[in-house]
Every structure is written in structure tokens, then in C-alpha cells.
Motif scaffolding. Sequence first.
Motif, PDB file in Angstrom:
ATOM      1  N   GLY A 195      -2.012  19.230 -11.976  1.00 58.22           N
ATOM      2  CA  GLY A 195      -2.578  19.498 -10.668  1.00 58.22           C
ATOM      3  C   GLY A 195      -1.619  20.383  -9.905  1.00 58.22           C
ATOM      4  N   LEU A 196      -2.138  21.438  -9.263  1.00 56.03           N
ATOM      5  CA  LEU A 196      -1.303  22.368  -8.515  1.00 56.03           C
ATOM      6  C   LEU A 196      -1.725  22.362  -7.048  1.00 56.03           C
ATOM      7  CD1 LEU A 196       0.789  24.704  -8.346  1.00 56.03           C
ATOM      8  CD2 LEU A 196      -1.083  26.271  -8.912  1.00 56.03           C
ATOM      9  N   ASP A 197      -0.786  22.106  -6.158  1.00 58.40           N
ATOM     10  CA  ASP A 197      -1.094  22.101  -4.734  1.00 58.40           C
ATOM     11  C   ASP A 197       0.145  22.564  -3.967  1.00 58.40           C
ATOM     12  OD1 ASP A 197      -3.624  20.509  -3.200  1.00 58.40           O
ATOM     13  OD2 ASP A 197      -1.897  20.973  -1.943  1.00 58.40           O
ATOM     14  N   MET A 198      -0.071  23.186  -2.809  1.00 58.65           N
ATOM     15  CA  MET A 198       1.059  23.690  -2.024  1.00 58.65           C
ATOM     16  C   MET A 198       1.408  22.784  -0.850  1.00 58.65           C
ATOM     17  SD  MET A 198      -0.588  26.851   0.140  1.00 58.65           S
ATOM     18  CE  MET A 198      -1.930  26.587   1.305  1.00 58.65           C
ATOM     19  N   THR A 199       0.636  21.703  -0.663  1.00 53.75           N
ATOM     20  CA  THR A 199       0.814  20.849   0.507  1.00 53.75           C
ATOM     21  C   THR A 199       1.567  19.582   0.125  1.00 53.75           C
ATOM     22  OG1 THR A 199      -1.267  21.697   1.377  1.00 53.75           O
ATOM     23  CG2 THR A 199      -0.397  19.698   2.395  1.00 53.75           C
ATOM     24  N   ASP A 200       2.723  19.364   0.706  1.00 52.64           N
ATOM     25  CA  ASP A 200       3.570  18.223   0.351  1.00 52.64           C
ATOM     26  C   ASP A 200       2.858  16.890   0.528  1.00 52.64           C
ATOM     27  OD1 ASP A 200       5.809  19.735  -0.395  1.00 52.64           O
ATOM     28  OD2 ASP A 200       6.547  19.842   1.664  1.00 52.64           O
ATOM     29  N   ASP A 201       2.109  16.734   1.616  1.00 56.45           N
ATOM     30  CA  ASP A 201       1.426  15.465   1.862  1.00 56.45           C
ATOM     31  C   ASP A 201       0.368  15.184   0.802  1.00 56.45           C
ATOM     32  OD1 ASP A 201       2.594  14.455   4.426  1.00 56.45           O
ATOM     33  OD2 ASP A 201       1.900  16.394   5.140  1.00 56.45           O
ATOM     34  N   MET A 202      -0.345  16.215   0.372  1.00 59.10           N
ATOM     35  CA  MET A 202      -1.337  16.030  -0.679  1.00 59.10           C
ATOM     36  C   MET A 202      -0.661  15.683  -2.002  1.00 59.10           C
ATOM     37  SD  MET A 202      -4.599  16.043  -0.181  1.00 59.10           S
ATOM     38  CE  MET A 202      -5.873  16.540   0.990  1.00 59.10           C
ATOM     39  N   LEU A 203       0.444  16.334  -2.301  1.00 57.49           N
ATOM     40  CA  LEU A 203       1.158  16.039  -3.539  1.00 57.49           C
ATOM     41  C   LEU A 203       1.669  14.605  -3.544  1.00 57.49           C
ATOM     42  CD1 LEU A 203       3.129  19.372  -3.939  1.00 57.49           C
ATOM     43  CD2 LEU A 203       1.418  18.484  -5.541  1.00 57.49           C
ATOM     44  N   ALA A 204       2.185  14.145  -2.414  1.00 55.66           N
ATOM     45  CA  ALA A 204       2.663  12.764  -2.324  1.00 55.66           C
ATOM     46  C   ALA A 204       1.513  11.785  -2.532  1.00 55.66           C
ATOM     47  CB  ALA A 204       3.324  12.525  -0.971  1.00 55.66           C
ATOM     48  N   LEU A 205       0.366  12.070  -1.924  1.00 58.34           N
ATOM     49  CA  LEU A 205      -0.803  11.205  -2.087  1.00 58.34           C
ATOM     50  C   LEU A 205      -1.281  11.213  -3.530  1.00 58.34           C
ATOM     51  CD1 LEU A 205      -3.027   9.431  -0.828  1.00 58.34           C
ATOM     52  CD2 LEU A 205      -4.280  11.546  -0.317  1.00 58.34           C
ATOM     53  N   ALA A 206      -1.322  12.395  -4.144  1.00 59.21           N
ATOM     54  CA  ALA A 206      -1.779  12.504  -5.531  1.00 59.21           C
ATOM     55  C   ALA A 206      -0.872  11.730  -6.483  1.00 59.21           C
ATOM     56  CB  ALA A 206      -1.843  13.973  -5.942  1.00 59.21           C
ATOM     57  N   ARG A 207       0.433  11.823  -6.275  1.00 62.55           N
ATOM     58  CA  ARG A 207       1.363  11.109  -7.156  1.00 62.55           C
ATOM     59  C   ARG A 207       1.254   9.597  -6.968  1.00 62.55           C
ATOM     60  NH1 ARG A 207       5.558  15.836  -5.703  1.00 62.55           N
ATOM     61  NH2 ARG A 207       5.072  17.226  -7.472  1.00 62.55           N
ATOM     62  N   GLU A 208       0.975   9.176  -5.741  1.00 63.60           N
ATOM     63  CA  GLU A 208       0.752   7.755  -5.517  1.00 63.60           C
ATOM     64  C   GLU A 208      -0.546   7.305  -6.183  1.00 63.60           C
ATOM     65  OE1 GLU A 208       0.948   3.798  -4.221  1.00 63.60           O
ATOM     66  OE2 GLU A 208       2.457   5.351  -4.573  1.00 63.60           O
ATOM     67  N   ASN A 209      -1.563   8.144  -6.123  1.00 66.12           N
ATOM     68  CA  ASN A 209      -2.818   7.817  -6.807  1.00 66.12           C
ATOM     69  C   ASN A 209      -2.623   7.755  -8.316  1.00 66.12           C
ATOM     70  OD1 ASN A 209      -4.437   7.588  -4.499  1.00 66.12           O
ATOM     71  ND2 ASN A 209      -4.855   9.788  -4.441  1.00 66.12           N
ATOM     72  N   GLN A 210      -1.797   8.646  -8.848  1.00 65.24           N
ATOM     73  CA  GLN A 210      -1.478   8.602 -10.277  1.00 65.24           C
ATOM     74  C   GLN A 210      -0.793   7.292 -10.633  1.00 65.24           C
ATOM     75  OE1 GLN A 210       1.242  11.633 -11.595  1.00 65.24           O
ATOM     76  NE2 GLN A 210       1.342  10.841 -13.689  1.00 65.24           N
ATOM     77  N   ARG A 211       0.158   6.880  -9.785  1.00 69.65           N
ATOM     78  CA  ARG A 211       0.871   5.625 -10.037  1.00 69.65           C
ATOM     79  C   ARG A 211      -0.103   4.447 -10.032  1.00 69.65           C
ATOM     80  NH1 ARG A 211       2.577   1.302  -7.727  1.00 69.65           N
ATOM     81  NH2 ARG A 211       1.646   1.879  -5.723  1.00 69.65           N
ATOM     82  N   ARG A 212      -0.993   4.424  -9.046  1.00 68.14           N
ATOM     83  CA  ARG A 212      -1.955   3.328  -8.949  1.00 68.14           C
ATOM     84  C   ARG A 212      -2.917   3.310 -10.128  1.00 68.14           C
ATOM     85  NH1 ARG A 212      -3.884   2.777  -2.615  1.00 68.14           N
ATOM     86  NH2 ARG A 212      -1.796   2.677  -1.683  1.00 68.14           N
ATOM     87  N   ALA A 213      -3.272   4.503 -10.608  1.00 65.21           N
ATOM     88  CA  ALA A 213      -4.203   4.587 -11.732  1.00 65.21           C
ATOM     89  C   ALA A 213      -3.522   4.280 -13.060  1.00 65.21           C
ATOM     90  CB  ALA A 213      -4.837   5.976 -11.783  1.00 65.21           C
TER      91      ALA A 213
END
Length: 292
Positions: free
Chosen positions: A107-125
Motif C-alpha cells: 500500500g502506498l500513501d503520502m499521509t502519515d495519519d493514514m499510514l498509521a491507521l493502515a498499519r494498525e488495521n494490518q496488526r488487528r487483521a
Amino acid sequence: MATTEQVKQEVQQKYGAAARAVAESGSAQACCDPGLRCCDPITTNLYSEREKSLIPEHAVLASLGCGNPTAVIELKAGEVVLDLGSGGGIDVLLSAQRVGPTGKAYGLDMTDDMLALARENQRRAGVENVEFLKGEIENIPLPDGSVDVVISNCVINLSADKDRVLREAFRVLKPGGRFAVSDVVTRGAVPESVRQSMLLWVGCIAGALEEQDYRAKLTAAGFGDVSVEPTRVYNVEDARHFLTEAGVDVDAIAPQVDGRFLSAFIRAQKPPAACCAPGCCGGETVAIQTKG
């Protein structure tokens, strides 16, 4: 006309705010911000209940796309997928499950907040074959010929340099690789004043491409087998409330708007490698060495 840097800052601000709202309160703020398109016909009902059951709720809440690119491309076990503008990670996580443990989803994104949310979602999944990268879709931080499939969900229209985005997608795809994105496009001529009002509603900061322009840009980038499949056609009633609040005479512009703005699945393919060695056209698999 907005500069590339202004577009970038606007996108980061809006989508960063959406990510923080989801992370902090567990609900999307977009219903309070029409520019982010939550709770309207563009972003609702894009994923099946089964798909939503496979991923964390926060990944669903942070999805601000206009389609479901994972539903229109066949992914095979072991393939490498890249999602441009991956947001909260919904399409990355779904793709990772489809390519299996021998494959990978970026996943490629330039927004730090979105990246943090995505990585947390990955952890939860609990999904391991995923990597979220920080960067811009105009400068993809991956080597040439390193992915099998490029997907994106209503993000390319946010770029002020779409030609470069498409060239970058072509570059990172392996020969024969596939491009399959959801995006907002326009069909036919639309007066500029009307276009800007409608694009403000659908959240396309830099503006959606006209359907034939999209085809032409993909072809110019080197792609073949280009197709545009409409999935949702928007009429002025979909945007009446927002446009009225913005001071637009909705009834006056209706004839120039209805049927002109649509979400679509856009597909294309990078041409396969030329047959240059004995036996290479006989079905044998040739390994492609990518830069690491």
C-alpha cells in the motif's frame, strides 16, 4: 488553477483529518465534510458483507473510494499487488488474502495519519504479507518491473500530474502486468463552472479526467487493452443538498450534469515481454529479476 503542491497539501489535510477521526472516535468524520464523500452514493455499498467481515472495521470506515477494485481483477496466489493511495488499507488487506502467503500486497500513501491507521488495521487483521510504504503516486518507491497488478480506489483523480502517475504505474509493472482501478471520470463536455461545482462534491481536488482523455493517457503511457466500465452514474439529485448549500442553482445546471459524472472500473495491461530466446513462447516460466 491549483498548483501540484497545493493539490498535495489539500489532499493530505482532508484525508489526514479523516484518518484521525476514525482512529480517535471509530467513526468517519466525512459526514460533516461533503468534500470527503462519506454517507453519499459515491462511497456507500462498495464492499460485500463478506468482504467487510474479513477486515477490521476501522479499515472500512476509512475507505473514501468510489469503487471496489479488488472485485474486478483476478488475483492469483503468489502475485504482488500495489495499491496507489491505500488510505486505511481496505483494498490492500483484501488483496493480501487473495494472493495468499506466497504473494504480497503493498500500500502506498503520502499521509502519515493514514499510514498509521493502515498499519494498525494490518496488526488487528493479523496479516503478514502486507507492507505500507510512504510516498507519492507520482514517484512510486519500488523498482522497475516489480509488481503484477496495480490497483487504486478513486485516488488517481486527486493527482495534479496524472500522466506521471500512469507512467509510474507502467514502470513498476512486470511485462504483462495488469492495471485495474476505480476512478471518477466525466463523459462528454461539461461547462467549467458546472464541472468545478460537481468535482467539489465528489472530492476530486484536481478534477476527474474525461473518459476519452483517460484512455488516451493510458495509451500514451504504454498500456494496451484499455477499457472503461461505468459502475455508477451520478445525477444532480445525488448532489442536490451539497450543491444547494454551496450556492449552486441545482435546477439550472441539471441538464448539463445528469449522466456526465460517473465512477468506473478502468483496466489496462502492460504488453508482455517480447519472445527473445528459444522456448520462451512455449509456456515456460521465465523468472524476472527485480531490483531490491
